[in-house]
Every structure is written in C-alpha cells, then in structure tokens.
Design an enzyme around this catalytic site. Structure first.
Site, mmCIF file in Angstrom:
data_model
loop_
_atom_site.group_PDB
_atom_site.id
_atom_site.type_symbol
_atom_site.label_atom_id
_atom_site.label_comp_id
_atom_site.label_asym_id
_atom_site.label_seq_id
_atom_site.Cartn_x
_atom_site.Cartn_y
_atom_site.Cartn_z
ATOM 1 N N LYS A 22 0.835 -1.217 0.000
ATOM 2 C CA LYS A 22 0.000 0.000 0.000
ATOM 3 C C LYS A 22 0.865 1.261 0.000
ATOM 4 O O LYS A 22 0.654 2.170 -0.787
ATOM 5 C CB LYS A 22 -0.891 -0.021 1.247
ATOM 6 C CG LYS A 22 -1.484 1.302 1.636
ATOM 7 C CD LYS A 22 -2.270 1.170 2.927
ATOM 8 C CE LYS A 22 -2.594 2.487 3.569
ATOM 9 N NZ LYS A 22 -1.445 3.168 4.178
ATOM 10 N N ASN A 23 1.850 1.301 0.886
ATOM 11 C CA ASN A 23 2.620 2.535 1.019
ATOM 12 C C ASN A 23 3.608 2.750 -0.125
ATOM 13 O O ASN A 23 4.226 3.805 -0.217
ATOM 14 C CB ASN A 23 3.354 2.565 2.366
ATOM 15 C CG ASN A 23 2.382 2.753 3.521
ATOM 16 O OD1 ASN A 23 1.188 3.012 3.302
ATOM 17 N ND2 ASN A 23 2.873 2.611 4.739
ATOM 18 N N ARG A 94 -5.653 10.853 3.201
ATOM 19 C CA ARG A 94 -4.592 11.804 3.455
ATOM 20 C C ARG A 94 -3.455 11.689 2.447
ATOM 21 O O ARG A 94 -2.795 12.668 2.123
ATOM 22 C CB ARG A 94 -4.066 11.543 4.870
ATOM 23 C CG ARG A 94 -3.302 12.648 5.433
ATOM 24 C CD ARG A 94 -2.510 12.208 6.614
ATOM 25 N NE ARG A 94 -1.145 12.633 6.415
ATOM 26 C CZ ARG A 94 -0.710 13.829 6.730
ATOM 27 N NH1 ARG A 94 -1.494 14.686 7.303
ATOM 28 N NH2 ARG A 94 0.543 14.161 6.491
ATOM 29 N N CYS A 118 -6.072 13.122 11.406
ATOM 30 C CA CYS A 118 -6.706 11.831 11.155
ATOM 31 C C CYS A 118 -6.740 11.060 12.466
ATOM 32 O O CYS A 118 -6.281 11.553 13.485
ATOM 33 C CB CYS A 118 -5.983 11.060 10.068
ATOM 34 S SG CYS A 118 -4.522 10.252 10.646
ATOM 35 N N ARG A 123 -0.940 14.916 12.261
ATOM 36 C CA ARG A 123 -0.386 14.772 10.909
ATOM 37 C C ARG A 123 -0.261 16.107 10.160
ATOM 38 O O ARG A 123 -0.893 16.320 9.118
ATOM 39 C CB ARG A 123 -1.198 13.755 10.110
ATOM 40 C CG ARG A 123 -1.257 12.422 10.827
ATOM 41 C CD ARG A 123 -1.810 11.341 9.986
ATOM 42 N NE ARG A 123 -0.781 10.645 9.243
ATOM 43 C CZ ARG A 123 -0.993 9.496 8.604
ATOM 44 N NH1 ARG A 123 -2.164 8.952 8.602
ATOM 45 N NH2 ARG A 123 -0.009 8.916 7.968
ATOM 46 N N PRO A 124 0.580 16.992 10.670
ATOM 47 C CA PRO A 124 0.810 18.253 9.968
ATOM 48 C C PRO A 124 1.568 18.043 8.648
ATOM 49 O O PRO A 124 2.116 16.961 8.416
ATOM 50 C CB PRO A 124 1.662 19.057 10.954
ATOM 51 C CG PRO A 124 2.258 18.059 11.876
ATOM 52 C CD PRO A 124 1.370 16.865 11.890
ATOM 53 N N ILE A 125 1.588 19.068 7.789
ATOM 54 C CA ILE A 125 2.249 18.909 6.485
ATOM 55 C C ILE A 125 3.281 20.005 6.215
ATOM 56 O O ILE A 125 3.656 20.250 5.083
ATOM 57 C CB ILE A 125 1.217 18.884 5.329
ATOM 58 C CG1 ILE A 125 0.324 20.127 5.396
ATOM 59 C CG2 ILE A 125 0.392 17.619 5.334
ATOM 60 C CD1 ILE A 125 -0.437 20.379 4.102
ATOM 61 N N LEU A 127 6.373 20.150 6.648
ATOM 62 C CA LEU A 127 7.634 19.716 6.029
ATOM 63 C C LEU A 127 7.486 19.580 4.518
ATOM 64 O O LEU A 127 8.393 19.894 3.752
ATOM 65 C CB LEU A 127 8.098 18.387 6.628
ATOM 66 C CG LEU A 127 8.403 18.404 8.131
ATOM 67 C CD1 LEU A 127 8.676 16.997 8.645
ATOM 68 C CD2 LEU A 127 9.601 19.306 8.406
ATOM 69 N N ASP A 307 3.349 1.201 12.133
ATOM 70 C CA ASP A 307 2.182 0.495 11.602
ATOM 71 C C ASP A 307 2.041 -0.912 12.186
ATOM 72 O O ASP A 307 1.004 -1.549 12.009
ATOM 73 C CB ASP A 307 2.251 0.422 10.067
ATOM 74 C CG ASP A 307 1.997 1.781 9.427
ATOM 75 O OD1 ASP A 307 1.576 2.699 10.147
ATOM 76 O OD2 ASP A 307 2.217 1.919 8.208
ATOM 77 N N ARG A 401 -8.801 -0.668 3.892
ATOM 78 C CA ARG A 401 -7.888 0.348 3.332
ATOM 79 C C ARG A 401 -6.516 -0.242 3.013
ATOM 80 O O ARG A 401 -5.836 0.236 2.107
ATOM 81 C CB ARG A 401 -7.686 1.491 4.345
ATOM 82 C CG ARG A 401 -8.844 2.449 4.457
ATOM 83 C CD ARG A 401 -8.432 3.636 5.317
ATOM 84 N NE ARG A 401 -7.104 4.083 4.922
ATOM 85 C CZ ARG A 401 -6.163 4.509 5.753
ATOM 86 N NH1 ARG A 401 -6.383 4.583 7.037
ATOM 87 N NH2 ARG A 401 -4.984 4.883 5.299
HETATM 88 C C1 UD1 Z 1 3.660 7.115 6.037
HETATM 89 C C2 UD1 Z 1 2.837 5.868 5.823
HETATM 90 C C3 UD1 Z 1 2.173 5.417 7.120
HETATM 91 C C4 UD1 Z 1 3.211 5.278 8.222
HETATM 92 C C5 UD1 Z 1 4.068 6.533 8.322
HETATM 93 C C6 UD1 Z 1 5.233 6.385 9.303
HETATM 94 C C7 UD1 Z 1 2.138 6.067 3.510
HETATM 95 C C8 UD1 Z 1 1.026 6.240 2.554
HETATM 96 N N1 UD1 Z 1 1.824 6.134 4.831
HETATM 97 O O1 UD1 Z 1 2.765 8.157 6.431
HETATM 98 O O2 UD1 Z 1 1.530 4.171 6.899
HETATM 99 O O3 UD1 Z 1 2.560 5.077 9.453
HETATM 100 O O4 UD1 Z 1 4.639 6.862 7.039
HETATM 101 O O5 UD1 Z 1 6.012 5.294 8.962
HETATM 102 O O6 UD1 Z 1 3.279 5.825 3.150
HETATM 103 N N2 UD1 Z 1 5.071 15.087 10.323
HETATM 104 C C9 UD1 Z 1 5.163 16.426 10.642
HETATM 105 N N3 UD1 Z 1 5.152 17.328 9.627
HETATM 106 C C10 UD1 Z 1 5.062 16.966 8.313
HETATM 107 C C11 UD1 Z 1 4.987 15.595 8.010
HETATM 108 C C12 UD1 Z 1 4.984 14.670 9.042
HETATM 109 O O7 UD1 Z 1 5.240 16.791 11.815
HETATM 110 O O8 UD1 Z 1 5.063 17.838 7.435
HETATM 111 C C13 UD1 Z 1 5.033 14.100 11.429
HETATM 112 C C14 UD1 Z 1 3.704 13.335 11.458
HETATM 113 O O9 UD1 Z 1 2.710 14.060 12.118
HETATM 114 C C15 UD1 Z 1 4.084 12.085 12.183
HETATM 115 C C16 UD1 Z 1 5.533 11.854 11.726
HETATM 116 O O10 UD1 Z 1 5.988 13.094 11.197
HETATM 117 O O11 UD1 Z 1 4.053 12.281 13.561
HETATM 118 C C17 UD1 Z 1 5.659 10.781 10.657
HETATM 119 O O12 UD1 Z 1 4.914 11.133 9.534
HETATM 120 P P1 UD1 Z 1 5.318 10.725 8.049
HETATM 121 O O13 UD1 Z 1 6.622 10.011 8.061
HETATM 122 O O14 UD1 Z 1 5.199 11.936 7.190
HETATM 123 O O15 UD1 Z 1 4.172 9.694 7.689
HETATM 124 P P2 UD1 Z 1 3.243 9.674 6.418
HETATM 125 O O16 UD1 Z 1 4.057 9.918 5.207
HETATM 126 O O17 UD1 Z 1 2.043 10.499 6.658
#
Ligand code: UD1
Length: 422
Positions: A22-23, A94, A118, A123-125, A127, A307, A401
């Site tokens: 999936k990922n 997301r 979620c 889950r901020p963005i 970065l 996960d 999912r």
């Molecule tokens: C991906 C995986 C998800 C997995 C996660 C961590 C996919 C589709 N999903 O999610 O299954 O659980 O990696 O291995 O690949 N963060 C920030 N700011 C940002 C981005 C992230 O603070 O801009 C934080 C998140 O809130 C979280 C941490 O970083 O606490 C990890 O997030 P991230 O590695 O980005 O996970 P995803 O890519 O969302």
C-alpha cells in the site's frame, strides 16, 4: 453493515503469498502523473485495497485513463488536464497530499484541500510545504485549500527537520523536473522510498541515494512510460507474522523481502518465536506462549514500524511478563488499547499518551470490538484469533484500506473467520 465473526483459539498453519505494498503503490500512483509522453504505464503486483481504489478515482477525476484488472493496472496520463483535486476525494484519503509534488512539477500549479488530522494524530504537512517552497513554489493556504504555483522549480538543498516519509516522497517527485540538482538530507529511508526511486529512474529520472538519509535528484526534461512491479507489503507480512506468533502457529510467507522485516523479525525473536529467512520467504514458528519484551519502540525505518505497533501489542497481551510499548512516531496511536482491554487485556497508557505498559494475562476472551483505524483493526483481529470464544470486529472499512483480504489469508492458514451482515 459487515462485521467479522472470529472463532478464536485456532493455531495458524500453512503458506500465504504477500501482495503489493500500500505505502509503495500510493506514491507511485502520484508519480506516474509526471509522465508527459503518450506512453502507458503498466503496474503489476498492485494490491486490491480501498485506498488504491480511491486514488484511482482521484486520478480519473484529473483525466487519467486507467484499466485495473486483478493486480495489473494500465495508466495513460495522456489526457491529464486537471491540477485541482476535488475536496470530497481529498478528504477521504490523506495520502493525496503527495499529488502536490507531482502535479506542481507537471502543470506548474496545484490546488488541493488541506488534508487535516486523522484518527492517529495531528499529521501536519509543514515539512512538505517547506520543501516545495525551497524548490521555488509559491504557496497560499486559504479557506481550507492549499494553492501552489511556480514557473519552473529550481533544485535546492533541503534539510528535513524530521525524516517524514510523505515529505521525502513529495519533494522527490517535485524535484524530478526541477532545473539543476536537489539534495534532500535527513530523508526518510523506508523501502517504499527506494521503490519510488526505482520507478522514477525507470521512467527516465536521475535519482540516487533513496534508502539512505541523503537523496540526490538531477532534474530532467522528460519522463516516459514503463512497466513496473510494486514491492511486497512488509506491513501485511509483519501482521501475519505477529498473528502466527499470537496463536502459537507455524507459517510460511512467500513473496516477501526479508530485509524489509528486520525490526519485526528481531522483536519477534525476543518473544521466543523462531524465524528463518530465505531469499523471498520467511518461515515462522511460534512457541505455545510468548515471552514479554522489555521495549517495543516505534521509530522511522529501519526502526520498529509504527504500523505494526498495535498488532504486536495485541500479541504481547498474552505474553509471560510485562512489556513496554513506546509510540514515538504518531501522537495518538493507542486507540486499540481500550478495545483490547475489553477482551481482558491489561494495558495501561501513561499520561503522555506515548507509553503503554502491557501486563501479560493468561487469556483473552471474545468480545464485540470496533476498529478505530487501519492497523488497530488488524490488531483486534489478531486478538480475536488468540482469544477464547467469539469476537466480533466492527469497522471493517478501516481494515479494507490496507489489507486485500485479511480474513481470507487467515482462513487459508486455518483460522475460523466469517464475514457477517447485520
Ligand atoms: C507514512 C505511511 C504510514 C506510516 C508513516 C510512518 C504512507 C502512505 N503512509 O505516512 O503508513 O505510518 O509513514 O512510517 O506511506 N510530520 C510532521 N510534519 C510533516 C509531516 C509529518 O510533523 O510535514 C510528522 C507526522 O505528524 C508524524 C511523523 O511526522 O508524527 C511521521 O509522519 P510521516 O513520516 O510523514 O508519515 P506519512 O508519510 O504520513
């Protein structure tokens, strides 16, 4: 509404083949939008899960032509015209956030609805957005939407404050057509990022370093069609390994990359499970009762995956002794604890909501429980397999999912799970 009815106490035995990850497929489905040529992209080993179905719907809404049959998918982005993802589609998943990088690189503009939080945390963005800005994108956030635009992106040195998987992937995709060289440092090292690099390079990109903390992308002008097979899902494999461990089972998983499972393998060995790794298979033999472990600490890859935190916690509820589970990646990922405790587990979560103390109990007993999110749902299924009596698991849409056919795989291994309609 459909539910799973699990008759617990069956030892898992047999062989299962693992499908595509999936990922890996979700960012790949975004990346193929970078193909500006008339060539088709053929993907194989595509998992039939609802997250992929949603992504396909989004790609179609942008103009992509897609045929999906079994685990094969053909995508022609020839008539891709859209760069704005409709809000109701964006809200459903997301992962659509990494359409930003690909659409921005392809069209010079993109509009998406803010993905918000979620079930597993904030889950901020920021970065993702900081990285895209460094490449020259202008970004405006208004009324719950994010608009990004650029003339042509320019390569840059981008240091991530945290090795975010999604941000690393988004920036990689955006940088493919950027002028010059982009270097992402403190990049995430997950195998799915290597898979994305491999796909993009096969399409004509120039990326190296994925799988290490520094990724270097040399911008190119054109990508082309490709045939590509998605890597096996290490989280599905890990889930089944833990299910075997929880039931004192003996199973073989085929079509796996054992190197991707090191953290899980090593943690399960601590509990007394015997594991043999072959080139594309893993053989698991569990003792009647597991031993508790001092710690399970979730971390970015190659650390123990977040996960698989809920699934291993389900197994540890029945281990001899007390285990400590520390969730370092997400801020709200213990929603399964209440449900496991309903089944007789003894788990206490500390006030920081990051640490759970799991006191092993003699037995779990079947109950009606609800999956609060995808992996927590898998954990409840594992608990149901190991419990005495009948367990009903609700909230199956979460499990769909990320698992193609979890109950089918488990039934093949000797479990007794029925899908019931209520
Ligand atoms: C991906 C995986 C998800 C997995 C996660 C961590 C996919 C589709 N999903 O999610 O299954 O659980 O990696 O291995 O690949 N963060 C920030 N700011 C940002 C981005 C992230 O603070 O801009 C934080 C998140 O809130 C979280 C941490 O970083 O606490 C990890 O997030 P991230 O590695 O980005 O996970 P995803 O890519 O969302």
């Amino acid at each position: 509404m459909e539910k799973l009815l699990i008759c617990g106490g069956k030892r898992l035995e047999g062989v299962v083949r693992i499908g595509g990850a999936k990922n890996a497929i979700l960012p790949i489905l975004a990346a193929i939008l970078l193909n500006k040529s008339n060539d088709e992209i053929i993907l194989t080993n595509v998992p039939r899960i609802s997250d992929v179905a949603k992504m396909v719907e989004i790609l179609r809404s942008l103009g992509a032509e897609i045929t999906w049959s079994g685990t094969n998918m053909a995508v022609s982005p020839r008539n891709l015209t859209g760069y704005a993802v409709e809000e109701h589609l964006m809200r459903e998943m997301r992962s659509t956030i990494f359409l930003m990088g690909a659409l921005l690189a392809r069209f010079g503009q993109v509009c998406i609805s803010h993905p918000g939080g979620c079930a597993i945390g904030q889950r901020p963005i920021e970065l993702h957005l900081k990285g895209l800005k460094k490449l020259g994108a202008q970004i405006r956030e208004q009324h719950g939407y994010i608009y990004a635009s650029c003339s042509r992106l320019t390569g840059a040195d981008i240091h991530l404050d945290y090795p975010s998987v999604g941000a690393t992937e988004n920036i990689m995709m955006a940088a493919v057509y950027a002028r010059g060289v982009t270097v992402i440092s403190n990049a995430a090292k997950e195998p799915e990022i290597v898979d994305l690099q491999n796909l993009l390079n096969k399409m004509g990109a120039k990326i190296r370093g994925a799988g290490t903390d520094q990724i270097r992308i040399i911008g190119v002008n054109q990508l082309h069609g490709v045939e590509y097979s998605v890597i096996p899902d290490r989280i599905v494999a890990g889930t089944l390994m833990i299910a075997a461990a929880a039931t004192g089972g003996e199973i073989i998983l085929e079509n796996v990359i054992p190197g991707h499972l090191e953290a899980v393998t090593s943690k399960l060995r601590e509990t007394g499970v015997q594991i043999r790794e072959e080139s594309e298979r893993v053989l698991i033999k569990a003792p009647k009762r597991l031993r508790a472990v001092e710690f399970v600490r979730t971390l970015p890859y190659p650390g123990y995956p977040t996960d698989l935190q809920a699934p291993i916690m389900a197994a540890l509820t029945l281990a001899d002794g007390t285990s400590m589970v520390v969730e370092n990646v997400f801020d709200s990922r213990f929603k399964h604890v209440g449900e496991l405790n309903r089944m007789g587990a003894q788990i206490v979560v500390a006030s920081d909501n990051r640490t759970a103390v799991v006191h092993g109990v003699e037995k779990l007993t079947g109950a009606t429980v609800t999956a609060p999110d995808l992996r927590a749902g898998a954990a409840l299924v594992i608990a149901g397999l190991a419990a005495e009596g009948e367990t009903i698991v609700e909230g199956l849409e979460h499990i769909a999912r990320g698992y193609e056919n979890l109950e089918g795989d488990l039934n093949k291994l000797g479990a007794e799970i029925k899908r019931i309609r209520v």
